[in-house]
Design a protein around this motif. Structure first.
Motif, PDB file in Angstrom:
ATOM      1  N   THR A 329       0.839  -1.198   0.000  1.00  0.00           N
ATOM      2  CA  THR A 329       0.000   0.000   0.000  1.00  0.00           C
ATOM      3  C   THR A 329       0.875   1.249   0.000  1.00  0.00           C
ATOM      4  O   THR A 329       1.779   1.385   0.834  1.00  0.00           O
ATOM      5  CB  THR A 329      -0.933   0.022   1.223  1.00  0.00           C
ATOM      6  N   ASP A 330       0.623   2.131  -0.948  1.00  0.00           N
ATOM      7  CA  ASP A 330       1.285   3.431  -0.990  1.00  0.00           C
ATOM      8  C   ASP A 330       0.278   4.503  -0.592  1.00  0.00           C
ATOM      9  O   ASP A 330      -0.935   4.361  -0.816  1.00  0.00           O
ATOM     10  CB  ASP A 330       1.806   3.738  -2.398  1.00  0.00           C
ATOM     11  N   ILE A 331       0.774   5.585  -0.011  1.00  0.00           N
ATOM     12  CA  ILE A 331      -0.091   6.685   0.415  1.00  0.00           C
ATOM     13  C   ILE A 331       0.476   7.991  -0.116  1.00  0.00           C
ATOM     14  O   ILE A 331       1.655   8.294   0.103  1.00  0.00           O
ATOM     15  CB  ILE A 331      -0.197   6.754   1.952  1.00  0.00           C
ATOM     16  N   SER A 332      -0.359   8.733  -0.820  1.00  0.00           N
ATOM     17  CA  SER A 332       0.045  10.052  -1.308  1.00  0.00           C
ATOM     18  C   SER A 332      -0.509  11.125  -0.380  1.00  0.00           C
ATOM     19  O   SER A 332      -1.604  10.978   0.175  1.00  0.00           O
ATOM     20  CB  SER A 332      -0.464  10.285  -2.734  1.00  0.00           C
ATOM     21  N   GLY A 333       0.259  12.201  -0.232  1.00  0.00           N
ATOM     22  CA  GLY A 333      -0.224  13.243   0.658  1.00  0.00           C
ATOM     23  C   GLY A 333       0.610  14.499   0.623  1.00  0.00           C
ATOM     24  O   GLY A 333       1.621  14.590  -0.080  1.00  0.00           O
ATOM     25  N   VAL A 334       0.149  15.476   1.378  1.00  0.00           N
ATOM     26  CA  VAL A 334       0.830  16.764   1.484  1.00  0.00           C
ATOM     27  C   VAL A 334       0.840  17.207   2.943  1.00  0.00           C
ATOM     28  O   VAL A 334      -0.006  16.801   3.747  1.00  0.00           O
ATOM     29  CB  VAL A 334       0.142  17.860   0.639  1.00  0.00           C
ATOM     30  N   THR A 335       1.802  18.056   3.277  1.00  0.00           N
ATOM     31  CA  THR A 335       1.860  18.716   4.574  1.00  0.00           C
ATOM     32  C   THR A 335       2.021  20.211   4.332  1.00  0.00           C
ATOM     33  O   THR A 335       2.849  20.619   3.511  1.00  0.00           O
ATOM     34  CB  THR A 335       3.020  18.184   5.420  1.00  0.00           C
ATOM     35  N   TYR A 336       1.248  21.020   5.033  1.00  0.00           N
ATOM     36  CA  TYR A 336       1.326  22.469   4.853  1.00  0.00           C
ATOM     37  C   TYR A 336       0.948  23.152   6.161  1.00  0.00           C
ATOM     38  O   TYR A 336       0.374  22.539   7.070  1.00  0.00           O
ATOM     39  CB  TYR A 336       0.413  22.924   3.712  1.00  0.00           C
ATOM     40  N   TYR A 337       1.285  24.455   6.257  1.00  0.00           N
ATOM     41  CA  TYR A 337       1.100  25.199   7.497  1.00  0.00           C
ATOM     42  C   TYR A 337       0.614  26.612   7.226  1.00  0.00           C
ATOM     43  O   TYR A 337       0.997  27.226   6.238  1.00  0.00           O
ATOM     44  CB  TYR A 337       2.426  25.298   8.268  1.00  0.00           C
ATOM     45  N   SER A 348       9.244  20.435  12.256  1.00  0.00           N
ATOM     46  CA  SER A 348       9.878  19.173  12.645  1.00  0.00           C
ATOM     47  C   SER A 348       9.082  17.944  12.251  1.00  0.00           C
ATOM     48  O   SER A 348       9.633  16.857  12.173  1.00  0.00           O
ATOM     49  CB  SER A 348      10.104  19.161  14.161  1.00  0.00           C
ATOM     50  N   ASP A 349       7.776  18.088  12.030  1.00  0.00           N
ATOM     51  CA  ASP A 349       6.941  16.913  11.816  1.00  0.00           C
ATOM     52  C   ASP A 349       6.089  17.077  10.565  1.00  0.00           C
ATOM     53  O   ASP A 349       5.046  17.715  10.582  1.00  0.00           O
ATOM     54  CB  ASP A 349       6.040  16.686  13.027  1.00  0.00           C
ATOM     55  N   SER A 350       6.547  16.509   9.463  1.00  0.00           N
ATOM     56  CA  SER A 350       5.765  16.575   8.224  1.00  0.00           C
ATOM     57  C   SER A 350       5.201  15.213   7.853  1.00  0.00           C
ATOM     58  O   SER A 350       4.665  15.025   6.780  1.00  0.00           O
ATOM     59  CB  SER A 350       6.641  17.075   7.074  1.00  0.00           C
ATOM     60  N   ARG A 351       5.344  14.214   8.765  1.00  0.00           N
ATOM     61  CA  ARG A 351       4.793  12.876   8.591  1.00  0.00           C
ATOM     62  C   ARG A 351       5.238  12.222   7.284  1.00  0.00           C
ATOM     63  O   ARG A 351       4.495  11.484   6.651  1.00  0.00           O
ATOM     64  CB  ARG A 351       3.269  12.903   8.701  1.00  0.00           C
ATOM     65  N   GLY A 352       6.463  12.513   6.904  1.00  0.00           N
ATOM     66  CA  GLY A 352       7.043  11.842   5.748  1.00  0.00           C
ATOM     67  C   GLY A 352       6.833  12.540   4.428  1.00  0.00           C
ATOM     68  O   GLY A 352       7.330  12.083   3.402  1.00  0.00           O
ATOM     69  N   TYR A 353       6.111  13.656   4.403  1.00  0.00           N
ATOM     70  CA  TYR A 353       5.847  14.374   3.166  1.00  0.00           C
ATOM     71  C   TYR A 353       6.626  15.689   3.164  1.00  0.00           C
ATOM     72  O   TYR A 353       6.728  16.348   4.193  1.00  0.00           O
ATOM     73  CB  TYR A 353       4.352  14.665   3.023  1.00  0.00           C
ATOM     74  N   PRO A 354       7.160  16.080   2.014  1.00  0.00           N
ATOM     75  CA  PRO A 354       7.841  17.385   1.944  1.00  0.00           C
ATOM     76  C   PRO A 354       6.876  18.490   2.369  1.00  0.00           C
ATOM     77  O   PRO A 354       5.748  18.567   1.875  1.00  0.00           O
ATOM     78  CB  PRO A 354       8.225  17.507   0.472  1.00  0.00           C
ATOM     79  N   PRO A 440      -0.013  22.202  -3.350  1.00  0.00           N
ATOM     80  CA  PRO A 440       1.314  21.575  -3.277  1.00  0.00           C
ATOM     81  C   PRO A 440       1.375  20.320  -4.139  1.00  0.00           C
ATOM     82  O   PRO A 440       0.353  19.702  -4.459  1.00  0.00           O
ATOM     83  CB  PRO A 440       1.458  21.222  -1.794  1.00  0.00           C
ATOM     84  N   ASP A 441       2.572  19.951  -4.537  1.00  0.00           N
ATOM     85  CA  ASP A 441       2.783  18.696  -5.248  1.00  0.00           C
ATOM     86  C   ASP A 441       2.857  17.570  -4.230  1.00  0.00           C
ATOM     87  O   ASP A 441       3.797  17.517  -3.416  1.00  0.00           O
ATOM     88  CB  ASP A 441       4.080  18.744  -6.058  1.00  0.00           C
ATOM     89  N   PRO A 442       1.893  16.661  -4.215  1.00  0.00           N
ATOM     90  CA  PRO A 442       1.926  15.569  -3.236  1.00  0.00           C
ATOM     91  C   PRO A 442       3.111  14.642  -3.475  1.00  0.00           C
ATOM     92  O   PRO A 442       3.632  14.529  -4.583  1.00  0.00           O
ATOM     93  CB  PRO A 442       0.602  14.834  -3.482  1.00  0.00           C
ATOM     94  N   ALA A 443       3.522  13.997  -2.418  1.00  0.00           N
ATOM     95  CA  ALA A 443       4.526  12.938  -2.492  1.00  0.00           C
ATOM     96  C   ALA A 443       3.838  11.615  -2.185  1.00  0.00           C
ATOM     97  O   ALA A 443       2.792  11.575  -1.541  1.00  0.00           O
ATOM     98  CB  ALA A 443       5.653  13.197  -1.514  1.00  0.00           C
ATOM     99  N   THR A 444       4.418  10.544  -2.667  1.00  0.00           N
ATOM    100  CA  THR A 444       3.905   9.208  -2.386  1.00  0.00           C
ATOM    101  C   THR A 444       4.927   8.461  -1.547  1.00  0.00           C
ATOM    102  O   THR A 444       6.106   8.401  -1.906  1.00  0.00           O
ATOM    103  CB  THR A 444       3.629   8.431  -3.679  1.00  0.00           C
TER     104      THR A 444
END
Length: 643
Positions: A329-337, A348-354, A440-444
């Motif tokens: 299973t792969d998960i795509s997502g984004v982190t933003y503030y 410090s915490d982007s849960r694995g996403y740029p 944002p451009d999501p990462a997988t």
């Protein structure tokens, strides 16, 4: 300290025809073991009195009926030396024979980046719930160290026989019994003054099965031992490469224990349901001391209760069989503030996403407008099978207007390009509100990322060691004619943040359709109809407060959440992230299931052996504390209303 454990296995073509899942389950208590020590003989629930006949309070050290030193020695012999009598780790920081400056410095510093506290037999990661009776501190002036709410003895379980022996001894000698795995527990269910603790932490084993069938289920499955943590399950999935199971997000949470029994949310909750929804069968030790299997073919009431009815209440799970999916299973997502304060270049915490660099929003009104936009979009996230974080943290003292909104949105099984298209409407709404932010451009990333089981929440006093109250927000708030109600929720959360509280939202929807087979579990019905799991948190540590001050702080926090409760009548709360003083907890945590759960509880445990605060049947007992104090586990456990 480690007991002998089963290895973590990775793959099997089909299920073995065994009455147990792991070798440690084949080592069971027999009548031959109890001939010379009748204190560990089995119980019989069917012949036990229908009304409780034991002492008003569980026996404590110093009571005339507390077991003698020789009895504890006999118990240890029956346990093959697996009985521990540990000191609280913090004792190294206090004047006395245990004082050690170097050890104390380690506890308040480097130990926090290790597995020391997770692998400690006593430590609960929420210290206030234990009673904060021996805090690791460099400056202990004015404070003392005592065993307090920590167990007196701990059984480092290496087999079912160890668990059966401890259960029988505690029941027969009227001693408080608690169960501990990792110590992740928001109200310290795994501690208790004067108790005997069964520590399942080192019962390790996990095995994937390509072909398994039970009832209507035919497919892949996994055997999971009681001591398996999320990081170990992630590692096993990563090595196998072609299996997915539903596990906690935090790597150090005990997957095989209370997380599953209390519900268990995680990144796949909207897609596959909760941890409790995955269970096909469980092996447990009952209050009688018997080792049984619960599934749809046998012990069905117990099987119902164990899937969502709460850990530490109905028995001690030694292993379980769960659903698995034969794919990676792969998960795509984004982190933003967003922030109303000074811009920050990194988080410090982007849960694995740029992470997108934080966007500075000078106008607080625009900030809160953006927060409402996120809340409105939450149902789109869960309808797509996703999981969303949207957390508001005040960046200054109460009364300031400096806030940080941190959000991560993840969609399992969706490509990065599709995820970006899915998120376009959300970010278009942000731009329309005056926030200059492109989608944002999501990462997988891999769902099963390997790790070592050390996280920022792996030590006492971390961010999880706070007062918190949870509320599940029902789907009707997102209906077309309910926009005003959702706006009212957002205003309540804003007012809480303005008073200095952190407000987190977890968007996930473990519907009955997502849960699938076998269904009919005890999961809170409110979780089947939710979109957002909202948690209001006091940011400051409270373990240094006196019990009376703690109760005052709780009352202030509860007054804030009462407004959410009024806006969500008939809603609920999440047992695994519970308020110690949740009003009407029976309805809040289990709704229509409570009467059935209580009937099961009283049938399988007429002795009141398994007790946890706010658990099913907990209203029959109380931890005795001084009037006007927050109820912690530092007190005797007594029957309410006498014998």
């Amino acid at each position: 300290m480690k007991a002998q454990v089963a290895p973590i296995l990775l793959f099997s073509a089909s299920i073995h025809c065994l009455g147990f899942n792991f070798a440690y389950e084949s080592l069971q208590l027999t009548n031959d073991h109890i001939l010379d020590f009748t204190a560990i003989q089995f119980g019989n629930a069917s012949s036990a009195p229908k009304t409780y006949q034991g002492p008003r309070c569980k026996y404590q050290p110093g009571d005339p009926s507390w077991p003698s030193t020789s009895e504890w020695a006999s118990l240890n012999a029956s346990l093959n030396g697996h009985l521990l009598k540990p000191e609280p780790p913090g004792s190294a920081c206090y004047p006395g024979p245990k004082y050690d400056a170097d050890t104390c410095a380690f506890l308040v510093g480097p130990a926090r980046a290790t597995r020391f506290f997770l692998d400690d037999p006593l430590t609960s990661l929420v210290t206030w719930g234990e009673g904060a009776t021996c805090l690791p501190m460099l400056n202990t002036t004015g404070r003392t160290c005592a065993q307090g709410g920590f167990p007196v003895y701990v059984v480092n379980a290496s087999s079912v026989r160890d668990i059966q022996t401890a259960v029988n001894f505690a029941r027969n000698r009227d001693i408080r019994l608690v169960i501990k795995n990792t110590g992740h527990d928001f109200i310290a269910k795994s501690t208790g003054r004067g108790s005997l603790s069964i520590w399942t932490h080192f019962l390790k084993g996990m095995e994937f099965l390509a072909n398994y069938s039970t009832g209507e289920y035919v497919g892949a499955a996994a055997r999971v031992s009681a001591g398996i943590e999320a990081w170990e399950a992630y590692n096993a999935m990563a090595i196998a490469g072609n299996f997915t199971v539903v596990v906690p997000l935090d790597p150090s949470v005990g997957y095989g224990g209370g997380w599953t029994l209390g519900g268990g949310h995680g990144p796949l909750a909207s897609l596959y349901g909760l941890g409790a929804d995955q269970v096909l069968s469980m092996n447990i030790v009952t209050a009688e001391g018997r080792f049984v299997t619960a599934d749809l073919n046998q012990n069905r009431d117990l099987f119902f209760a164990l899937r969502g009815g709460g850990g530490g209440t109905f028995g001690i799970v030694t292993s379980m069989m769960v659903k698995a999916w034969p794919k990676r299973t792969d998960i795509s997502g984004v982190t933003y503030y967003f922030t109303t304060g000074p811009g920050q270049s990194t988080m410090s915490d982007s849960r694995g996403y740029p992470a997108v660099p934080p966007i500075h929003i000078p106008d607080p009104e625009v900030f809160w407008r953006a927060y409402r936009i996120y809340l409105t979009f939450a149902d789109e996230i869960v309808n797509a099978g996703g999981f969303g974080f949207g957390d508001v943290t005040p960046q200054g003292p109460a009364g300031t207007t400096t806030y940080l909104f941190a959000s991560t949105i993840t969609i399992p099984g969706m490509s990065a390009s599709s995820t970006k298209k899915f998120l376009d409407p959300l970010f278009s709404s942000y731009r329309a509100a005056g926030i200059n932010l492109s989608t944002p451009d999501p990462a997988t990333v891999l769902y099963a990322q390997r790790g070592a089981g050390v996280t920022p929440n792996s030590f006492p006093g971390a961010s999880s060691d706070r007062l918190l109250i949870t509320r599940l927000l029902p789907r009707r708030l997102w209906a077309n004619n309910a926009s005003e109600q959702l706006a009212a929720v957002a205003e309540v959360n804003r007012a809480s943040a303005e008073l200095g509280y952190r407000v987190t939202t977890r968007a996930y929807a473990p519907t009955a359709a997502a849960a699938g087979y076998p269904g009919d579990g005890a999961v809170n019905p409110a979780m089947r109809d939710m979109v957002v799991h909202c948690v209001t948190v006091k940011r400051e540590a409270v373990d240094v407060l006196a019990p009376r001050e703690l109760l005052v702080e709780h009352a202030r926090l509860s007054a804030r959440v009462d407004e959410l409760r009024r806006l969500t009548p008939g809603g609920g709360a999440y047992f695994n992230e519970a308020d110690r003083l949740e009003p009407g907890f029976q309805q809040s945590f289990w709704g229509k299931h409570y009467d059935r759960l209580l009937a099961v509880k009283r049938a399988v445990d007429p002795w009141g052996l398994f007790w946890v605060p706010t658990g099913v049947g907990s209203e029959d007992w109380e931890v005795v504390k001084a009037e006007g104090e927050m109820p912690t586990q530092d007190g005797p456990l007594c029957r309410i209303g006498g014998v």
